[in-house]
Scaffold this motif. Sequence first.
Motif: not given
Length: 356
Positions: A37-62
């Motif tokens: 929005q304008g010159n401002k950026s932000r991110s939000r992350h939700y859920g889990q990567l998989s049943s074996q990897s229950p962590e949330r994604p991040t800005d660096q998730t590919v």
Amino acid sequence: DRSYGEAPAITDKAVDALVQPYLDGEIVNAVSIGIVQGNKSRSRHYGQLSSQSPERPTDQTVYEIGSIGKVFTGILLAHAVETGRVKLDQPIGSLMKELQEVNKEVGDSILLQHLATHTSGLPRLPSNMKPARPDPYADYDRKLLTEFMCQVRPKRKPGVASEYSNLGAGLLGDLLAAEAGTSYEELLVKNIAQPLAMSNTRLTLSDDQARRLAPPHNADRAPDRNWGFDALAGAGAIRSTTEDMLRFIQANLDPPTSPLSKAIELAWKQHLPAKGQAFAMGLGWHIARDGQTRWHNGQTGGYHSMMLISRQLDAGVVVLCNTASGKVDALAESIIQTMAGVNVEPAKFMKEKKVP
């Protein structure tokens, strides 16, 4: 000044409310959202990567971004035009010499701009695409592409009507790479990724990037496989991250002062008017019915993505998901509609019940 000021046009709470039904309805595994929005950026992350990897994604998730890559291919065409290497109205036969010998009519009638606007008359996929494995594009090489183009007879005259073609976009990427004497990935990195500091936007992943690759899932949220590409890489082979895609949105809202800026502007420009159900198009971009918003979505076997950018709103959104569900498009649309001041209700999904 491109800042919206103290009050953001969409709050994190509002984004959370729009995403929650996709989590409760078990539509997605992991989902990452980038907002500008304008010159401002932000991110939000939700859920889990998989049943074996229950962590949330991040800005660096590919993620695989699928057909959003066609926008990059369109900008690569624009870059080649702006640097004097090719012309929009240049026949493809000038870059694919085999056509001059055995299929001159096709080589002379299809122009590079036709490939970027889906008006080439070429089919969605080549008929000689018979993958030996579930990964459909990985073994479709330049030899097969050349063989098909040497015998194809388009159903309609190029430039007359729109028909979405992965073949056309892939062919465009292959021709641009061949003209530059390099690979599609090297062309992408040199002309777009490096100038925009998009260090995780690649086709081939490093060991570190591979470790950060979100596990793919099909529309039923079951584990799937990653896709690879050969000659048709320009149609959808790119992998990227939320952080990199935020940079890409910013560059399209406010092009940097560099040779790339003219290419971004040329690709952004409308090159094809809307007709019937077909959207107007830039080079690679779809143009929404408002005549302002540029967008593209993408899907591979285990991922879905959606990006919308509006210079009128000075805003953009990208949604990256490691579940191949087209329902993700509506989520991205609801976010940018909210930024436009529309009162959008969260989606409603019926939750499946397990039965014998």
